[in-house]
Design a protein around this motif. Structure first.
Motif, PDB file in Angstrom:
ATOM      1  N   THR A  70       0.853  -1.189   0.000  1.00  0.00           N
ATOM      2  CA  THR A  70       0.000   0.000   0.000  1.00  0.00           C
ATOM      3  C   THR A  70       0.884   1.233   0.000  1.00  0.00           C
ATOM      4  O   THR A  70       2.012   1.214   0.501  1.00  0.00           O
ATOM      5  N   CYS A  71       0.366   2.289  -0.559  1.00  0.00           N
ATOM      6  CA  CYS A  71       1.064   3.567  -0.555  1.00  0.00           C
ATOM      7  C   CYS A  71       0.014   4.668  -0.692  1.00  0.00           C
ATOM      8  O   CYS A  71      -1.108   4.429  -1.132  1.00  0.00           O
ATOM      9  N   SER A  72       0.401   5.836  -0.290  1.00  0.00           N
ATOM     10  CA  SER A  72      -0.501   6.981  -0.446  1.00  0.00           C
ATOM     11  C   SER A  72       0.190   8.021  -1.310  1.00  0.00           C
ATOM     12  O   SER A  72       1.363   8.334  -1.095  1.00  0.00           O
ATOM     13  N   PRO A  73      -0.534   8.524  -2.301  1.00  0.00           N
ATOM     14  CA  PRO A  73       0.074   9.522  -3.183  1.00  0.00           C
ATOM     15  C   PRO A  73       0.156  10.877  -2.461  1.00  0.00           C
ATOM     16  O   PRO A  73      -0.862  11.430  -2.049  1.00  0.00           O
ATOM     17  N   GLU A  74       1.348  11.329  -2.263  1.00  0.00           N
ATOM     18  CA  GLU A  74       1.587  12.612  -1.607  1.00  0.00           C
ATOM     19  C   GLU A  74       2.582  13.414  -2.439  1.00  0.00           C
ATOM     20  O   GLU A  74       3.503  12.837  -3.005  1.00  0.00           O
ATOM     21  N   LEU A  75       2.406  14.692  -2.446  1.00  0.00           N
ATOM     22  CA  LEU A  75       3.353  15.559  -3.106  1.00  0.00           C
ATOM     23  C   LEU A  75       4.201  16.234  -2.049  1.00  0.00           C
ATOM     24  O   LEU A  75       3.675  16.820  -1.100  1.00  0.00           O
ATOM     25  N   SER A  76       5.478  16.116  -2.184  1.00  0.00           N
ATOM     26  CA  SER A  76       6.387  16.737  -1.246  1.00  0.00           C
ATOM     27  C   SER A  76       7.294  17.687  -2.004  1.00  0.00           C
ATOM     28  O   SER A  76       7.835  17.329  -3.050  1.00  0.00           O
TER      29      SER A  76
END
Length: 77
Positions: A70-76
């Motif tokens: 699992t992963c969560s799409p995040e913008l850093s």
């Protein structure tokens, strides 16, 4: 032996994903996931709001799910 096929999880996969998460927790000697994990995953992955989570599964040639990520799409920035 054929390799596993990696694909996006489907709603029908979530009970097995929850089971795999419980097996992983037992291996790590940590607390099992709280009851209802499959339902929570369904809301996060397939709910009416934009998906906040992604889930990939590894499916063996016989249709058995052998793993997940699992992963969560995040913008850093």
């Amino acid at each position: 032996m054929s390799a596993a096929h990696v694909r996006h999880a489907l709603p029908a996969d979530l009970d097995r994903v929850a089971g795999l998460a419980a097996e992983h927790a037992a291996y790590e000697k940590s607390a099992p996931p709280a009851p209802g994990l499959a339902d929570r995953l369904a809301r996060l992955l397939f709910g009416p709001e934009p998906a906040r989570l992604r889930c990939l599964v590894a499916e063996l040639p016989d249709g058995t799910l052998a793993g997940y990520a699992t992963c969560s799409p995040e913008l850093s920035t």
